[in-house]
Design an enzyme around this catalytic site. Structure first.
Site, PDB file in Angstrom:
ATOM      1  CE  LYS A 628      -3.436  -0.741  -0.577  1.00  0.00           C
ATOM      2  NZ  LYS A 628      -3.772  -1.239  -1.949  1.00  0.00           N
ATOM      3  CB  THR A 629       4.224   2.160   0.074  1.00  0.00           C
ATOM      4  OG1 THR A 629       4.803   1.029  -0.599  1.00  0.00           O
ATOM      5  CG2 THR A 629       4.146   1.895   1.555  1.00  0.00           C
ATOM      6  CB  THR A 631       4.530  -1.894  -4.350  1.00  0.00           C
ATOM      7  OG1 THR A 631       3.231  -2.418  -4.091  1.00  0.00           O
ATOM      8  CG2 THR A 631       5.222  -1.597  -3.037  1.00  0.00           C
ATOM      9  CB  THR A 632       0.564  -1.664  -8.123  1.00  0.00           C
ATOM     10  OG1 THR A 632       0.263  -2.401  -6.952  1.00  0.00           O
ATOM     11  CG2 THR A 632       0.074  -2.423  -9.332  1.00  0.00           C
ATOM     12  N   GLY A 848      -5.508   3.605  -5.854  1.00  0.00           N
ATOM     13  CA  GLY A 848      -6.003   4.981  -5.861  1.00  0.00           C
ATOM     14  C   GLY A 848      -7.498   4.954  -5.604  1.00  0.00           C
ATOM     15  NE  ARG A 849     -10.118  -0.652  -2.993  1.00  0.00           N
ATOM     16  CZ  ARG A 849      -9.072  -1.421  -2.903  1.00  0.00           C
ATOM     17  NH1 ARG A 849      -7.993  -0.978  -2.297  1.00  0.00           N
ATOM     18  NH2 ARG A 849      -9.082  -2.619  -3.413  1.00  0.00           N
ATOM     19  CE1 TYR A 851      -8.324   5.898   1.796  1.00  0.00           C
ATOM     20  CE2 TYR A 851      -8.437   4.258   0.050  1.00  0.00           C
ATOM     21  CZ  TYR A 851      -7.699   5.064   0.882  1.00  0.00           C
ATOM     22  OH  TYR A 851      -6.335   5.063   0.796  1.00  0.00           O
TER      23      TYR A 851
HETATM   24  P1  A3P Z   1      -4.808   3.852  -2.175  1.00  0.00           P
HETATM   25  O1  A3P Z   1      -5.564   2.976  -3.088  1.00  0.00           O
HETATM   26  O2  A3P Z   1      -5.145   3.627  -0.737  1.00  0.00           O
HETATM   27  O3  A3P Z   1      -4.901   5.299  -2.540  1.00  0.00           O
HETATM   28  P2  A3P Z   1       0.208  -0.699  -3.623  1.00  0.00           P
HETATM   29  O4  A3P Z   1       0.296  -0.767  -5.086  1.00  0.00           O
HETATM   30  O5  A3P Z   1       1.534  -0.862  -2.961  1.00  0.00           O
HETATM   31  O6  A3P Z   1      -0.843  -1.595  -3.069  1.00  0.00           O
HETATM   32  O7  A3P Z   1      -0.203   0.758  -3.235  1.00  0.00           O
HETATM   33  C1  A3P Z   1      -1.454   1.288  -3.569  1.00  0.00           C
HETATM   34  C2  A3P Z   1      -1.341   2.756  -3.383  1.00  0.00           C
HETATM   35  O8  A3P Z   1      -0.481   3.290  -4.392  1.00  0.00           O
HETATM   36  C3  A3P Z   1      -2.639   3.490  -3.557  1.00  0.00           C
HETATM   37  O9  A3P Z   1      -3.268   3.511  -2.316  1.00  0.00           O
HETATM   38  C4  A3P Z   1      -2.203   4.851  -4.085  1.00  0.00           C
HETATM   39  O10 A3P Z   1      -2.324   5.856  -3.102  1.00  0.00           O
HETATM   40  C5  A3P Z   1      -0.716   4.683  -4.390  1.00  0.00           C
HETATM   41  N1  A3P Z   1      -0.269   5.184  -5.709  1.00  0.00           N
HETATM   42  C6  A3P Z   1       0.887   5.810  -5.912  1.00  0.00           C
HETATM   43  N2  A3P Z   1       1.008   6.144  -7.197  1.00  0.00           N
HETATM   44  C7  A3P Z   1      -0.101   5.732  -7.838  1.00  0.00           C
HETATM   45  C8  A3P Z   1      -0.545   5.781  -9.174  1.00  0.00           C
HETATM   46  N3  A3P Z   1       0.197   6.365 -10.114  1.00  0.00           N
HETATM   47  N4  A3P Z   1      -1.749   5.257  -9.458  1.00  0.00           N
HETATM   48  C9  A3P Z   1      -2.495   4.684  -8.490  1.00  0.00           C
HETATM   49  N5  A3P Z   1      -2.124   4.596  -7.212  1.00  0.00           N
HETATM   50  C10 A3P Z   1      -0.928   5.112  -6.869  1.00  0.00           C
END
Ligand code: A3P
Length: 899
Positions: A628-629, A631-632, A848-849, A851
């Site tokens: 959740k930082t 990584t995706t 990028g949910r 909530y």
């Molecule tokens: P949220 O969905 O809570 O906003 P991970 O991929 O490690 O699970 O992290 C998900 C988080 O990546 C998302 O948390 C979002 O805030 C963040 N993020 C950073 N850059 C992003 C991007 N370009 N597109 C979507 N989410 C991004």
């Protein structure tokens, strides 16, 4: 040499020439006298024999060596007065109630991290798996207690002088600790250039004489310290080194544990007789209430290693006692494999059986364990084939295990069917000859396929032989031997195998590498002897050739067992491999899971690794999380780079492999490498892998380091409070029942008395955010230079800069211009990939949910919760030269101060 001379008239020794006068006289003026001729023939014969001997020595021709060896064959005569006498074990386990006061761990004060004796001590403790902590003497004392218990059961000074010279304050502290927790001290008198004669040890009624040459050491049979060690014989001969210290005591607190004599003409009493001099003494604590053992020399002398272990046992009140039971098994591999002339003949087989019976008298249950490759049965000369037959006539006297049919190395097979076919041939051979096929044990030629693992071997072993145990010297590496361990893979128990100093080609004592003394040294207190002393379970590998010729296998094992019996109270016994393996993993359950090393880091491993495998199929860097930082997003951005390729997707965990943290690790290296196929057409040469749960996995840094010691690591950090909230939202939307039944605030504030599922969810939510703690664990295995920390907020707001920095860190070429490939998408609220010129492709809805924002009370709670962790993180940044502290970290810390 053959000499020929001109015939001189009037020679008075002609009669023998008379028989062939014409031939000799008429043809030439140069003829041979008969006597000379005789000499000549003898000389030629002698010369030829000498030549053959030299040739055979050089070429190791078996025919002649057979002829030469008999007179030199060594006999296992160990000089030992007490060999058949009763064994008296003083206070068998050294146990007293005082052992409950401290932990079973040793504190070792060394001169420097590199000093020789300090290293010897540490290595001995590693070998015997005794826990220890090293401290450089002279610095302040480490913390000695933990609540109401002592942290260390024994304290060791590599240089006893350091103990004597500690400043008063620390000395009082240390002595008080020893008295209160009944902790003893072991000290070694370290040699110095200056020789002391009758010098007093500061503060003690004890005097020393240093820099002596000594010989003939003997032990005090009445000493309470002796447990593992038996006061067997005098260790005759010169003792190693010329810098021994001897003691003279002036108090009844001292009792001698070991004596030796001066190795010069010095007469040390009035009658002119030489009295033995105390070289190791025990201080019973009658003088100052602290028990000690002081050594007049280091661990070069083998007997001191035993006395050191016994001193640890005694002074720790039995906490650091090694078991006296040792299991002992000798494999004789390749029992039918060998060149003509090196194989066993009937006498050798008889000697094998007789020696086995003698060894079984000393080692209950002992039988040689014979490994066979059926293809080479009856491949000797007539006498040797009879030897093969005699072995088979005595099948029941031995244990048996299967080798490969043709001695081929398993890693050379790419195909399961042909590997199994070869195994079946050997099995059919065994059935045909009546050899038992149910031992469940096998070994592979040259350790091939066992480690590094060749999955085909494990599969074929299971299918054809139902193998459950094997052994190897190669895990994790051949050397150092003290680190050899076992593991279990696919239900096959792999035991560590010990080295005994006999190699396939050691057939003659005269040709033993380094000479016979070398082998005898190993037997009489040296490497082989110590291996048995330190390892509770010993499996030795030998070969058929060690039992023909000079029968060095028989000599070595019978001798070492006698020596063990003479000098130790060890109880040797033997058992079939399956039983040994079960014992082993009962003793060391923590070893069951393997730690996969990198086959390319060990040339021996590379040689026994399939040619189809390559270390290019391993990632060069890892994105380790935490979850959740972002990584995706980072994973997606990295994958746009033409020189970078990620792993193939995993059918169960999508883009993540999750190898190092979960049960996938036990599937083995081949499973992992299949995610990184080598594709010579692709320009991508930087493989990477992203698994976000690696970050906080307890075992992950150690496992990653073992396989990818040169890998670079990338982590992304955001405010741990916000990370926890995002994780909760993510878990909730995945339908987790607990997350759906409890609010975020309820989850994070759940107490330790809350229902277990709620506590588990709380821990999974909060633990990854203890960043400093997890990073410290990574940094015990990796250097700060191999770790790149990305500010997750910057990744959101300015990914181009983040990616540029990252490219520099990874030293990746060509430089990829992310400006052209990433664009902010107002609808998504994040940067997305540019496609078809003016369109964007964003991450899915789960990233990028949408909530509601976190409640203020939860934020405050978490900022307090993470305060110490965030403070430690700032320290960690500074310590590792990271100057820019991210804004979120400053905010989290300052918000707390405000509240
Ligand atoms: P949220 O969905 O809570 O906003 P991970 O991929 O490690 O699970 O992290 C998900 C988080 O990546 C998302 O948390 C979002 O805030 C963040 N993020 C950073 N850059 C992003 C991007 N370009 N597109 C979507 N989410 C991004």
């Amino acid at each position: 040499m053959c000499d020929s001379k001109p015939l001189l008239g009037g020679h008075n020794r002609l009669p023998t020439i008379r028989h062939f006068p014409h031939r000799i006289v008429k043809k030439s003026n140069w003829i041979l006298k008969p006597a000379t001729l005789r000499k000549c023939v003898v000389a030629v014969i002698v010369f030829s024999i000498a030549l053959i001997i030299i040739y055979s020595k050089q070429t190791r021709s078996p025919y002649l060596t057979r002829f030469m060896q008999r007179s030199n064959r060594p006999e296992p005569n160990i000089r030992c007065g007490v060999l058949n006498g009763p064994r008296i074990i003083q206070n068998h386990d050294h146990k007293t109630d005082a052992r409950l006061r401290s932990y079973p761990k040793v504190l070792v004060f060394v001169e420097t991290m590199y000093s020789k004796l300090g290293r010897d001590i540490a290595e001995l403790l590693v070998h015997t798996r005794i826990k220890y902590k090293i401290e450089v003497a002279g610095k302040s004392l480490p913390v000695l207690t933990n609540l109401d218990k002592g942290r260390y059961g024994v304290i060791v000074f590599e240089n006893f002088n350091r103990y004597l010279q500690i400043d008063n304050w620390n000395r009082e502290l240390l002595d008080k600790y020893c008295r209160e927790y009944s902790v003893g001290i072991i000290g070694f008198i370290t040699p110095e250039e200056e020789t002391f004669v009758g010098s007093q040890l500061k503060g003690f009624p004890l005097f020393i004489h240093t820099n002596l040459k000594l010989k003939d050491a003997a032990l005090n049979p009445a000493s309470q310290i002796l447990r593992l060690t038996r006061a067997g014989e005098t260790a005759w001969g010169e003792l190693p080194g010329n810098d021994w210290t001897v003691f003279q005591a002036n108090h009844s607190t001292y009792e001698t544990l070991e004596w030796a004599n001066r190795n010069d003409n010095f007469q040390n009493n009035d009658s002119g007789a030489k009295l033995p001099l105390p070289t190791v003494i025990q201080d019973h604590g009658l003088f100052d209430n602290i028990q000690r053992v002081i050594f007049g020399s280091g661990l070069k002398f083998w007997l001191h290693r035993l006395l050191f272990l016994d001193s640890l046992s005694y002074l720790s009140h039995g906490q650091l006692s090694l078991s006296l039971d040792r299991k002992f098994l000798v494999d004789i591999d390749d029992i039918f494999v060998g060149e003509v002339g090196t194989r066993l003949r009937q006498e050798d087989v008889k000697a094998l059986i007789n020696t086995q019976a003698r060894i079984a008298n000393m080692v209950p249950g002992f039988k040689f364990n014979l490994g066979f490759s059926g293809k080479y049965f009856h491949h000797g000369n007539n006498e040797e084939d009879k030897g093969d037959d005699l072995i088979l006539e005595n099948i029941d006297k031995f244990m048996w295990f299967s080798h490969m049919w043709n001695h081929q190395q398993p890693h050379l097979y790419d195909n399961l069917t042909s590997l199994m076919e070869d195994m079946v041939l050997n099995k059919n051979f065994a059935k045909d000859k009546g050899i038992p096929i149910d031992s469940g044990y096998s070994i592979a030629p040259h350790h091939s396929g066992v480690y590094p693992v060749h999955e085909l071997l494990y599969t074929a072993w299971k299918k054809v032989w139902n193998i459950r145990v094997t052994s190897t010297e190669e895990y994790p590496h051949l050397r150092p031997a003290r680190l050899r361990r076992g593991f279990i893979h696919r239900n096959i128990m792999v035991l560590p195998r010990q080295t005994c100093g006999l190699f396939t080609h050691t057939m003659l004592i005269d040709r033993y590498p380094g000479g016979r003394e070398k082998l005898d040294e190993s037997i009489q207190g040296g490497e082989l002897f110590q291996t048995i002393v330190y390892n509770p379970i010993n499996i030795f590998m030998t070969h058929m050739s060690n039992y023909g010729n000079d029968r060095l296998g028989l000599y070595t094992f019978e001798s070492v067992i006698k020596f063990i019996q003479c000098w130790t109270n060890i109880k040797l016994s033997s058992a079939p491999p399956l039983q040994l393996a079960e014992n082993y993993f009962k003793l060391y359950p923590g070893e069951a899971d393997p730690v996969w090393g990198n086959p390319c880091d060990d040339p021996r491993h590379q040689k026994i690794w399939s040619r189809n495998k390559s270390c290019d199929s391993l990632p060069k860097f890892l994105v380790i999380g935490p979850q959740k930082t972002g990584t995706t997003a980072l994973y997606t951005f990295l994958s746009l780079h033409p020189a970078i390729a990620s792993n193939l997707p995993s059918p169960t965990t999508f883009e993540e492999i999750q190898f190092f943290n979960a049960h996938n690790y036990l599937r083995g290296l081949d499973w992992y490498m299949d995610f990184f196929p080598s594709d010579s057409n692709s320009s991508a040469h930087y493989y990477f892998e992203k698994s976000a749960t690696y970050f906080d996995g307890e075992l992950v840094p150690k496992r990653v380091h073992a396989l990818l010691p040169h890998a670079k690591l990338i982590t992304i950090l955001i405010s741990p409070a916000r990370r926890a909230y995002s994780w909760y939202q993510h878990t909730k939307s995945h339908g987790d029942i607990i997350a759906n039944n409890y609010s975020f605030h309820q989850v994070i504030t759940a107490s330790d008395t809350a229902p277990k599922p709620l506590r588990d969810l709380r821990n999974r939510c909060l633990n990854p955010g203890k960043y400093a703690q997890h990073l410290e664990r990574w940094l015990t295995y990796f250097t700060p230079q191999s770790l790149h920390i990305i500010d997750g907020e910057e990744l959101k707001s300015n990914p181009v800069d983040v990616m540029n920095e990252l490219q520099k860190f990874l030293k990746i070429t060509p430089f990829f211009n992310y400006t052209e490939h990433l664009r902010f998408d107002p609808k998504k609220g994040f940067f997305c990939q540019v496609v078809n010129g003016d369109h964007t492709k964003c991450l899915g809805r789960s990233k990028g949910r949408q909530y509601p924002p976190m409640e203020e009370k939860s934020l405050k709670y978490l900022q307090r919760y993470y305060l110490s962790h965030n403070t430690a993180l700032v320290k960690l940044y500074k310590k590792n030269g990271i100057r820019t502290i991210p804004n979120w970290l400053k905010d989290d810390l300052s918000d707390k101060t405000d509240s």
